[in-house]
Scaffold this motif. Structure first.
Motif: not given
Length: 378
Positions: A282-305
């Motif tokens: 579960l910890r690995e899933q949490y970390a993986s999902l957090t990173k995927q969401l971060c990469r999406f925000y990076l591509q979208s230039e939505d840096y605050s979240p």
């Protein structure tokens, strides 16, 4: 009062269904991912209200609402969507309310209260509601029911542990010998059997008191916990990983809500030895999902979240160098030299102190490229 849910994304359906079950005033009698199927079932189910996603690929929710209201003019519509710019269209379509994903409990409570007021129906007394048990697993272990807060019905910590154990293995048959080995390894055979029978009785008593009959069965020396009637943050969080994750602007709020469910390690301070593999997964899933969401925000230039998510991840996983690399990329995109240097120094220190290592080549190169780019600008 009966309701159906129409949404093209199953995770969104699951999340809303759990929230409605927790509220208890509305019974979900059907869920549909295809608008045509929902429309075809209206005559049979005769729902009082439809929770309807607006943006669906096969048919716009506003169009579906018109068709439903033409067939059943007493039907109430509550729109659910990730986009707030649909609000005016929703109310023009005679919707009773409009909920923005991720759905907040306060918003849902408001919408259901409006529904009962519109229908001129008495809101049921909570004491008369069908009992419902919720098991909090992420960050703590706590059993709650609709009628009260924490339930002191499980008289011993071993009863609590057995319920957690069986819930983690829910809907699967588990040998009594496996249970004994995991929960009472230090006891003699006779003592372990006595403890098991006493503890099973306590768990069954709790479930029976809450109206969940025959939930814990025993056959051929195996126990099986039927999870119907039980809900948890663990089940909701785990559903996000039932299929490949592809984050889009439409489903990003759903994945944000999933991450919010993760309030800490499985069962919190109750770090049972038998739960450690699941806890780590579960910890690995949490970390993986957090990173995927971060990469999406990076591509979208939505840096605050993205910044908030990565800082939260590093707080619980301070040795996750990949998380630091993403944080450094965010600092670069925001052109925040002070934060970039501070985060790199923080990574250097934690790696040296805890592991006697230095940042990997990729991270060091990113650091060097920053200063190379800064020198060129001068």
């Amino acid at each position: 009062m009966k309701a159906i849910i129409v949404d093209d994304e199953q995770p969104s359906i699951d999340m809303l269904k759990i929230l409605l079950e927790e509220d208890g005033r509305v019974e979900v009698t059907g869920t549909y991912r295809k608008p045509a199927e929902a429309l075809a079932m209206l005559d049979k189910l005769k729902p009082d209200v439809v929770f309807l996603d607006i943006q669906m690929p096969l048919m716009n929710g506003l169009e579906l609402a018109e068709l439903m209201l033409d067939a059943h003019d007493e039907l109430e519509i509550i729109f659910v969507t990730a986009y707030d710019h649909y609000a005016l269209d929703a109310f023009q379509a005679s919707a009773i309310d409009y909920l923005l994903k991720p759905i907040a409990e306060a918003g849902l409570d408001r919408a259901i209260s409006r529904l009962f007021k519109r229908k001129r129906t008495v809101v049921p007394n909570p004491a008369s509601l069908q009992p419902h048990v919720y098991i909090h697993c992420l960050g703590r272990l706590e059993v709650t029911v609709r009628e009260s807060a924490h339930v002191p019905a499980l008289r011993t910590t071993k009863a609590q542990e057995l319920l957690a154990y069986l819930y983690l293995k829910r809907d699967k048959e588990v040998s009594k010998w496996e249970i004994i080995e995991d929960i009472w390894p230090e006891c003699s055979k006779e003592q372990a059997h006595s403890h098991l029978h006493t503890t099973v009785y306590q768990v069954r008593k709790l479930l029976k008191q809450q109206g969940i009959h025959a939930a814990l069965s025993f056959r051929n020396a195996h126990y099986r916990l039927n999870a119907a009637g039980l809900a948890s943050d663990l089940a909701l969080f785990s559903r996000a990983f039932d299929k490949e994750i592809r984050i889009t602007a439409a489903n990003a709020p759903y994945y944000e809500q999933c991450l919010d469910l993760y309030q800490g390690d499985l069962f919190g301070v109750w770090s049972y030895a038998w739960s450690l593999p699941a806890r780590e997964k579960l910890r690995e899933q949490y970390a993986s999902l957090t990173k995927q969401l971060c990469r999406f925000y990076l591509q979208s230039e939505d840096y605050s979240p993205a910044m908030l998510r990565m800082q939260g991840l590093i707080a619980v996983q301070p040795l996750d160098e990949e998380a630091y690399e993403l944080l450094l990329q965010l600092d670069w995109k925001r052109n925040d030299r002070t934060a970039f240097v501070a985060h790199y120094r923080q990574l250097e220190q934690v790696l040296h102190t805890e592991l006697g290592l230095v940042p990997n080549e990729t991270t060091r190169r990113l650091y060097e490229e920053w200063f190379a780019a800064a020198d060129e600008e001068r």
